[in-house]
Structure formats: C-alpha cells, structure tokens
Design a protein around this motif. Structure first.
Motif, mmCIF file in Angstrom:
data_model
loop_
_atom_site.group_PDB
_atom_site.id
_atom_site.type_symbol
_atom_site.label_atom_id
_atom_site.label_comp_id
_atom_site.label_asym_id
_atom_site.label_seq_id
_atom_site.Cartn_x
_atom_site.Cartn_y
_atom_site.Cartn_z
ATOM 1 N N TYR A 240 5.029 -1.146 5.255
ATOM 2 C CA TYR A 240 6.086 -1.790 4.476
ATOM 3 C C TYR A 240 5.710 -3.215 4.074
ATOM 4 O O TYR A 240 6.539 -3.979 3.609
ATOM 5 C CB TYR A 240 7.418 -1.739 5.246
ATOM 6 N N THR A 241 4.454 -3.583 4.331
ATOM 7 C CA THR A 241 3.963 -4.866 3.850
ATOM 8 C C THR A 241 2.930 -4.627 2.747
ATOM 9 O O THR A 241 2.184 -5.523 2.363
ATOM 10 C CB THR A 241 3.378 -5.667 5.029
ATOM 11 N N GLY A 242 2.874 -3.383 2.287
ATOM 12 C CA GLY A 242 1.988 -3.096 1.168
ATOM 13 C C GLY A 242 0.554 -2.820 1.565
ATOM 14 O O GLY A 242 -0.339 -2.851 0.732
ATOM 15 N N LEU A 243 0.324 -2.573 2.863
ATOM 16 C CA LEU A 243 -1.035 -2.321 3.325
ATOM 17 C C LEU A 243 -1.174 -0.868 3.761
ATOM 18 O O LEU A 243 -0.246 -0.287 4.318
ATOM 19 C CB LEU A 243 -1.360 -3.227 4.516
ATOM 20 N N SER A 244 -2.342 -0.325 3.524
ATOM 21 C CA SER A 244 -2.591 1.055 3.905
ATOM 22 C C SER A 244 -3.484 1.077 5.147
ATOM 23 O O SER A 244 -4.653 0.730 5.067
ATOM 24 C CB SER A 244 -3.270 1.768 2.737
ATOM 25 N N PRO A 245 -2.941 1.437 6.305
ATOM 26 C CA PRO A 245 -3.729 1.338 7.536
ATOM 27 C C PRO A 245 -4.963 2.259 7.574
ATOM 28 O O PRO A 245 -5.973 1.906 8.151
ATOM 29 C CB PRO A 245 -2.754 1.764 8.636
ATOM 30 N N ILE B 75 5.115 1.275 -2.900
ATOM 31 C CA ILE B 75 6.403 0.748 -3.353
ATOM 32 C C ILE B 75 6.516 -0.736 -3.019
ATOM 33 O O ILE B 75 7.014 -1.526 -3.812
ATOM 34 C CB ILE B 75 7.551 1.578 -2.738
ATOM 35 N N ASN B 76 5.995 -1.106 -1.841
ATOM 36 C CA ASN B 76 5.993 -2.531 -1.514
ATOM 37 C C ASN B 76 5.162 -3.310 -2.523
ATOM 38 O O ASN B 76 5.567 -4.389 -2.976
ATOM 39 C CB ASN B 76 5.451 -2.758 -0.098
ATOM 40 N N GLN B 77 4.027 -2.748 -2.904
ATOM 41 C CA GLN B 77 3.177 -3.445 -3.881
ATOM 42 C C GLN B 77 3.865 -3.565 -5.247
ATOM 43 O O GLN B 77 3.537 -4.443 -6.030
ATOM 44 C CB GLN B 77 1.824 -2.735 -4.028
ATOM 45 N N ALA B 105 -1.880 -9.222 1.780
ATOM 46 C CA ALA B 105 -1.495 -7.964 1.129
ATOM 47 C C ALA B 105 -1.149 -8.211 -0.328
ATOM 48 O O ALA B 105 -1.470 -7.409 -1.204
ATOM 49 C CB ALA B 105 -0.312 -7.341 1.854
ATOM 50 N N ARG B 106 -0.522 -9.351 -0.585
ATOM 51 C CA ARG B 106 -0.117 -9.663 -1.938
ATOM 52 C C ARG B 106 -1.323 -10.023 -2.798
ATOM 53 O O ARG B 106 -1.433 -9.628 -3.953
ATOM 54 C CB ARG B 106 0.854 -10.838 -1.892
#
Ligand SMILES: Nc1ncnc2c1ncn2[C@@H]1O[C@H](COP(=O)(O)OP(=O)(O)O)[C@@H](O)[C@H]1O
Ligand SMILES: [Mg+2]
Lengths: 401, 254
Positions: A240-245, B75-77, B105-106
């Motif tokens: 949910y922070t936009g990272l793919s583990p 979706i976060n991105q 991440a951003r």
C-alpha cells in the motif's frame, strides 16, 4: 571512501587486515607445544573459513534482511562447484573462468528456484526451497550422472581437453592456478618457534571474501537494503506504499544464490572435486546455523559463525580417544575411563552433538548470536551504550519468525 | 466529475449481498466521509477501491482511469494512499526510514535495484522525509524504532508516510476505532490540521458520525450495502432515515 561512511570504511579495513594477518593470528601456539593442536593457521582450514564466510554473508542478505529462511542454498553451492569443475575440464585450470561461470550458474539456478519458491512465504517457502534442493541433490546423484559423475563426483582426468592450456605431458594432473600462480603453493616461514604458512589459495579466497563482504556492506547501507528490511517488517504496508515486494525478495534470493555459487566455485578451485553431497540438506542447514549462530541480520555475524563452526569442527574432530587419554592420564583409571568415554561422545565423530548443544544454547540465551554476545560483553565495559540500529539491530530474528 | 467516481458497484460474498448499487463521487480537495452501522459494507467498499477486492459489478474510476483489476501497489502509484484501522508501519525500522520508504516509492516506482547507492547520501529524499516529520512534529523521534511508538504516534507516523507521497486521494479506514478518548481527539485534531494546512482530498470510513462531523464536507450514509443519503453534515444529523439505520445497533458493543 569507496562509497562507505567513515565508520564502515574503518570496519572494512579492520576486516581486511585480519584477513591478511590470519596465517599469523591463527597460529598463536608454538609448534610441538601441547596447545599446538588448537592452532588454525592451516591453509586448508583457513580456505574453508573464508569460503564459508562468503556463503554465509550472501545467505544473510536473504535471510538476515528479508527474513525468508531458505533451506536449499547448498544447491547453488553445489551447482557452482560443478560449473567450476567443467571449466577446469574443458577450458583451463585458470580459476578465473571457473569462478565467473560458477557465479553465473549460481545466479541462474537461484532465479529459477527463487521465482517459484517466493510465491509462498514463511514455512512454505522454506519447505519449497528444501524440496528443490533435495531434488537437485537427487538429480546430481543419479539422473544427471553424465554431467555430475553421480556418486563418485566430478574429478579431473588426464584425458580432459582443457583447450586453453598447453598440452600436459607430465603424466600427472595439473594444479588449479590463477595466471600461473598455483593455488596449492605455500610459503612456510619459521619464526618464534612457530611455522607460519602463507598459501596462495588462502589469499585468493580471503581477498575475494573481503571483496564480497564489501559488496554486502554496500547493499546493507543502500535503499535496496532498506527495502529488504521493509519486506521483513511489513509487506502489507509495502504494497500500500506502491512497492512490489516480490522483485525485491527475488533479487535478494538471486544475489545470495550468486554468493553461494561463488563459494562453490572457490571450493572446487581449492580442491578440484565436486560431489553431490555438497547439495545435501545438511549442507544447506549448515549455512543457516552459521548465520544464526553468528547473528543474522548483522554484518559480522555470518563471518563469525562460519569461522566458529569451521574452526571447532576441525579441532573437535581431531580429538580422538587417544588424545583424550593423554589429557586425562594424570587421573586414576576408575575416573579416567568414564571421563574419556563421556568426552568422546562430544568429540571426533561426535562433534555434531557439541554443535547441536551450542546452537541450542545460543538460540535460547543469545538470540542475537555471537554478535549479541560480543555486544553484551562490550556493554559491561562501556558505561554508555551507543544505540546504532544499523550496526546493532535490536534483536536478531528468531529461527521460527 | 469527482476525482473518485464509484458507479453501481456491487459485491457478493456467497449468499450475502455486501454491496449493491453503490454510487459515490468524491470531489477534489474535499473531505468525504462514509459512515454506517457495523456490517454496512464500509470496509468492503474501501477494499474495492484499493485493489484488495474486485467488485462483481460496476466501475471505480480514479482520476478518469479504472482501478479495477489493478494490484494495490499499482493503485497506490496512481495516487491513492491508505491509512489502516490499526496503523500499518515498518516496526523494525526507524521513524525516519519509515517516511523515507514512501519517498523512494514515489521517486523510483514499484521496484528499483538501487543496491549501491547510499541511503544517507540521498539528500533530496532525506530532506523530504525530515520536512514531513517536522510538519507533523515528530522530528525528535526520527531515530526511534517505529515499533516502540505509542498508538497515537504510530497513527501520526502512518499519516506522515501517506502524506509524504502527496496522494491525490487519502483513504482512511476507521482512523479512531479502538482508540482511547484522548487519542481519538488527537487524531481528529491532526486530520483537521492537515485539511487546513494543505490541499488534500480525503475519504474517511467511519462508524461513529461524531468523529467526522466537524471534519467532513460531505457525508454518505451506508446501510446494508447501499447508500442511504448523501448530504452536508448538518442535514445528516437530524435525518430520520439515518437515525433508523443506527437505531438497531445502539445496544451493541458501544
Ligand atoms: N471476506 C468476506 N467474506 C465473507 N463475508 C464478508 C467478507 N468481508 C465482509 N463480509 C461481510 O460483508 C458485510 C459487510 O462487512 P464490512 O464491509 O466489514 O462492514 P463494515 O466495515 O461496514 O462494518 C458483513 O456482513 C460481513 O460479514
Ligand atoms: Mg469495517
């Protein structure tokens, strides 16, 4: 300096100095003294410590940072050994191409196994890696005999082509070498009643292990290393922070697989032999023990663990009943015999029993491993305890976590 | 057209229609609260927005693009950050590292193999994270392990992690559930402060309407999986339909 902070740079220099001086430092007891058997400055033992340190340092990048506990890393070590042996047989006795191929094979093989195993986490991941490694062992042991020479193992032969090397008419098997410098050549220096052995093979392994330690140090301090710690800490938050583990864990898996391949290639370079037993689950378990015993997630832990286990394995397995009788000879027979019997269970062949007991003690009383032990002792001397979470993680992971 | 457009969304769990014909529009730079009694389908709706669940029918458009079928990190991105009911943070990492991770991440996307750069040499990222922490008055805690923070501070840290991404939409799932009175008030104040100091679009899922009353620009009341009414807070309070929806459960847990 070298992309490191001052503190880490000093740390690296100390490791380098210790590595260079090891043939002297590990031989503290005079020749012919009763304690000489506790010396560890033998080329073959020092090579093994350096090689296993590489294996464990790489394993720690996966296990220590991401928390994914692989029980199959010996498969990559074994694959690296086979790859190196084929280079010796087909191409040249120069260890350089052999090492390069062993790293590549370790990486490719771990990409394959990691890609599948990392679909699961926790105990299921561990079981998957174990299953893959046992499959590899069986393949090497029987199915792939043309490649691995089955239970005999892969060895050099006079009839090997070795296309890059000059024709060999000596009638004996050639030695592994680095551009003419034979791995088994040793310079002995007698000094202060001691015999110091400076061996080319050891210095090759030692310097490569320092280089790999440096690479690991850079990874630990990088944003990538931080992401790996994030994987261990909270994958949900990562998502949910936009990272793919997944790609992070796979990258860590492949890096540790390449370290294992390198260790396997060096093993074959020191002693040109490769057998399937190198891939067995006990070998995979050994690197897990080394990492946890030393302190998972710390920089120095795996090195200490590798040194500790290889040293005591060597010392303890040399102690047989004759040696024990010698030690206890001052005692009356009625006491001497039972004592020798008891001690013999824990030495020689019984060394694994000692290792098991030690491991249990460490896991129970020092969950952070030898590094934590060192810190506690250090803490007794120092009033003020500096809190640097990077150098000294609060508490290293428990095996079951 | 709002930044988030939920159209005709329905979701079934076996024999239970958890959501049906949900229509919702969240306008940019507003705070939209979605309230409703327990089991109304609030969490289910939120999970449909962030990629955890895929609705059976309908569409969810964010910024004009459909989010359906995308993974949570994708979706976060796109610009949706999420605060969890129980704060989800990186407990083993320091507070500062927790805030740096969303900055990376951003900047770098879902994955980048930056294995040889140095965290401490990433001046831009460090600056961004420290600024965020100082905005939320957490800078003095930057080097603590996040796992050792109090519940209220964990929530504050999680907010910092979401805000530093400068999301186009911030989703909050019952941000005060299970909190003591003092922590609840702290969190409400924090949300008000955030709303007052920066342009932000928020959608807050909440059980207790009093929490969102002073905060929300618009409130949607959800009951049994369908929106009952949508209006400004003043008109929601006295609405008899809303009272009725909440009536059945006044003796429950609260
Ligand atoms: N994964 C699921 N499987 C089956 N039923 C579910 C699931 N998630 C939620 N439900 C059911 O859907 C309904 C709505 O739940 P939820 O969205 O959690 O409500 P709220 O958050 O408003 O309290 C409840 O009756 C709940 O039991
Ligand atoms: Mg809920």
């Amino acid at each position: 300096m070298l992309g490191l902070e001052r503190k880490d740079f000093v740390f690296l220099i100390v490791v380098l100095a210790l590595t260079l001086a090891a043939p002297i430092l590990l031989n503290p007891f005079p020749e012919n003294s009763a304690l000489a058997q506790f010396n560890a400055g033998y080329p073959d033992l020092m090579q093994r410590i350096a090689i296993f340190a590489i294996f464990a340092v790489g394993f720690n990048i996966l296990f220590g940072l991401t928390g994914y506990l692989s029980f199959g890393h010996a498969a990559f070590l074994g694959a690296g050994s086979y790859a190196a042996m084929w280079m010796f047989k087909l191409l040249s006795m120069n260890i350089l191409p052999a090492i390069v191929l062993s790293v590549l094979i370790g990486g490719l093989f771990s990409l394959l196994i990691g890609y599948v195993s990392l679909r699961r986490s926790g105990i299921y991941f561990s079981i998957l890696t174990l299953a893959f490694a046992q499959m590899s062992f069986n393949l090497a042991y029987s199915v792939l005999t043309p490649l691995t020479n089955g239970e005999t193992g892969l060895q050099l032969a006079l009839t090997d082509p070795r296309v890059l090397d000059a024709a060999n008419n000596s009638g004996s098997l050639p030695d592994t070498a680095l551009f003419g410098l034979a791995m088994n050549s040793t310079t002995k220096v007698e000094m202060l009643g001691r015999v110091f052995q400076f061996n080319v093979g050891y210095y090759v392994c030692g310097l490569i292990s320092v280089l790999m330690f440096y690479v690991a140090l850079r990874i630990f301090r990088s944003p990538f290393g931080m992401m790996l710690r994030a994987v261990k800490s909270n994958q949900n938050r990562m998502n949910y922070t936009g990272l793919s583990p997944r790609p992070y864990t796979l990258a860590a898996f492949v890096i540790s697989g390449m370290y294992a391949g390198l260790a396997g290639g060096l093993m074959a370079s020191m002693d040109p032999l490769a057998g399937a037993e190198r891939m067995q689950w006990t070998a995979s378990g050994e690197v897990v023990l080394m990492t946890i015993l030393g302190g998972a997630g710390t920089m120095l832990g795996p090195v200490l663990g590798a040194g500790f286990i290889k040293y005591f394995e060597n010392i303890f397995s040399k102690i047989n009943e004759t040696v024990l009788h010698g030690w206890f000879s001052a005692l009356p027979h009625a006491i001497q015999d039972p004592l020798v019997w008891l001690a013999a269970r824990f030495t020689g062949e019984g060394w694994h029993l000692t290792l098991g007991v030690l491991f249990m003690l460490v896991v129970i009383f020092l969950p952070g491993g030898l590094v934590e032990g060192g810190q506690r002792i250090g803490g007794l001397f120092r009033r003020r305890k500096t809190d640097d979470p990077e150098h000294h993680p609060k508490r290293a992971p428990h095996v079951a976590e | 057209m709002g930044i988030l457009e939920v159209k005709n969304v329905g979701k079934r769990f076996g024999g239970l229609q958890a959501l049906s014909e949900v229509n919702l529009s969240v306008a940019e730079n507003t705070v939209h609260a979605i309230i409703g009694p327990n089991g109304a389908g609030k969490s289910t709706l939120l999970n449909c927005l962030v990629g955890k669940l895929i609705p059976d029918t309908g569409s969810v458009l964010f910024d004009g693009k459909s989010v359906l079928g995308r993974k949570p990190h994708e979706i976060n991105q796109m610009g949706i950050s999420r605060v969890f009911q129980t704060p989800e943070i990186f407990g083993d990492l320091t507070v500062l590292e927790n805030v740096m991770i969303p900055c990376f991440a951003r900047r770098d996307g879902a994955f980048r193999m930056h294995a040889f750069e140095r965290v401490k040499a990433e001046a831009g990222i460090l600056e961004q994270a420290e600024k965020m922490l100082s905005d939320l008055r957490m800078l003095e805690k930057a080097h603590l392990h996040a796992g050792t923070l109090s519940r209220g501070d964990k929530r504050r840290l999680e907010m910092a992690m979401c805000l530093v991404q400068e999301p186009k939409l911030l989703l909050l799932d019952e941000p005060t559930a299970g909190m003591a009175r003092a922590d609840t008030n702290n969190t409400i104040d924090l949300l008000k402060e955030i709303k007052a100091t920066r342009p932000i679009t928020m959608a807050i899922i909440e059980h207790d309407m009093h929490v969102v009353f002073s905060l929300a620009d618009r409130i949607t009341v959800l009951a049994q999986g369908t929106p009952l009414v949508e209006d400004v807070p003043e008109n929601i309070k006295g609405n008899p339909k809303v009272r009725e929806a909440y009536l059945g459960e006044t003796q429950d847990a609260e």
